[in-house]
Scaffold this motif. Structure first.
Motif, PDB file in Angstrom:
ATOM      1  N   ALA A   1       8.834  10.188  -4.894  1.00 27.13           N
ATOM      2  CA  ALA A   1      10.053  10.171  -5.707  1.00 27.13           C
ATOM      3  C   ALA A   1       9.874  10.993  -6.982  1.00 27.13           C
ATOM      4  N   VAL A   2       8.755  10.832  -7.651  1.00 27.93           N
ATOM      5  CA  VAL A   2       8.517  11.584  -8.895  1.00 27.93           C
ATOM      6  C   VAL A   2       8.383  13.074  -8.606  1.00 27.93           C
TER       7      VAL A   2
ATOM      8  N   GLY B   1      10.761  16.034 -10.053  1.00 27.33           N
ATOM      9  CA  GLY B   1      10.181  17.198 -10.722  1.00 27.33           C
ATOM     10  C   GLY B   1      10.624  18.508 -10.107  1.00 27.33           C
ATOM     11  N   VAL B   2      10.651  18.571  -8.797  1.00 30.89           N
ATOM     12  CA  VAL B   2      11.092  19.795  -8.114  1.00 30.89           C
ATOM     13  C   VAL B   2      12.561  20.073  -8.410  1.00 30.89           C
ATOM     14  N   SER B   3      13.386  19.040  -8.424  1.00 33.33           N
ATOM     15  CA  SER B   3      14.807  19.261  -8.700  1.00 33.33           C
ATOM     16  C   SER B   3      15.022  19.712 -10.140  1.00 33.33           C
ATOM     17  N   LEU B   4      14.269  19.147 -11.085  1.00 35.05           N
ATOM     18  CA  LEU B   4      14.380  19.607 -12.474  1.00 35.05           C
ATOM     19  C   LEU B   4      13.922  21.051 -12.616  1.00 35.05           C
ATOM     20  N   LEU B   5      12.825  21.396 -11.975  1.00 32.00           N
ATOM     21  CA  LEU B   5      12.331  22.768 -12.031  1.00 32.00           C
ATOM     22  C   LEU B   5      13.327  23.742 -11.417  1.00 32.00           C
ATOM     23  N   LEU B   6      13.940  23.354 -10.319  1.00 34.52           N
ATOM     24  CA  LEU B   6      14.943  24.207  -9.684  1.00 34.52           C
ATOM     25  C   LEU B   6      16.168  24.366 -10.577  1.00 34.52           C
ATOM     26  N   GLY B   7      16.606  23.288 -11.201  1.00 32.78           N
ATOM     27  CA  GLY B   7      17.753  23.378 -12.103  1.00 32.78           C
ATOM     28  C   GLY B   7      17.477  24.263 -13.299  1.00 32.78           C
ATOM     29  N   ILE B   8      16.291  24.143 -13.877  1.00 34.11           N
ATOM     30  CA  ILE B   8      15.932  24.983 -15.028  1.00 34.11           C
ATOM     31  C   ILE B   8      15.832  26.443 -14.607  1.00 34.11           C
TER      32      ILE B   8
ATOM     33  N   ALA C   1       0.822  -1.205   0.000  1.00 29.08           N
ATOM     34  CA  ALA C   1       0.000   0.000   0.000  1.00 29.08           C
ATOM     35  C   ALA C   1       0.860   1.261   0.000  1.00 29.08           C
ATOM     36  N   LEU C   2       2.047   1.197   0.591  1.00 32.72           N
ATOM     37  CA  LEU C   2       2.915   2.374   0.640  1.00 32.72           C
ATOM     38  C   LEU C   2       3.754   2.547  -0.621  1.00 32.72           C
ATOM     39  N   ALA C   3       3.840   1.561  -1.469  1.00 33.81           N
ATOM     40  CA  ALA C   3       4.659   1.650  -2.677  1.00 33.81           C
ATOM     41  C   ALA C   3       4.209   2.777  -3.610  1.00 33.81           C
ATOM     42  N   PRO C   4       2.925   2.941  -3.888  1.00 31.46           N
ATOM     43  CA  PRO C   4       2.523   4.075  -4.738  1.00 31.46           C
ATOM     44  C   PRO C   4       2.838   5.425  -4.106  1.00 31.46           C
ATOM     45  N   LEU C   5       2.723   5.517  -2.789  1.00 33.00           N
ATOM     46  CA  LEU C   5       3.072   6.768  -2.118  1.00 33.00           C
ATOM     47  C   LEU C   5       4.556   7.070  -2.280  1.00 33.00           C
TER      48      LEU C   5
END
Length: 68
Positions: free
Chosen positions: A27-28, A32-39, A18-22
């Motif tokens: 993680a995703v 996404g936040v790290s890519l947005l920060l890098g851009i 049950a915790l795997a999707p969370l």
């Protein structure tokens, strides 16, 4: 207490499943936040480099023509 929890977790895999999707969502979102920060940082650095450039001197067409 912890040994009881581990015994239950060993026998019942559903809480981990049950915790795997969370975990995947977290993680995703972190990626996404790290890519947005890098851009954002790269765009800010590019704008800063453009603002620091010295303007090129303007040459008039009349000054470039030789005497006829």
């Amino acid at each position: 207490m912890s040994s009881l929890f581990l015994a239950l977790a060993r026998e019942n895999p559903w809480p981990g499943i049950a915790l795997a999707p969370l975990n995947l969502i977290v993680a995703v979102s972190l990626v996404g936040v790290s890519l947005l920060l890098g851009i954002t940082i790269s765009v800010l650095a590019w704008v800063h480099a453009l603002a620091d450039r010295a303007p090129a001197p303007v040459r008039h067409a009349a000054n470039r023509r030789g005497f006829a």
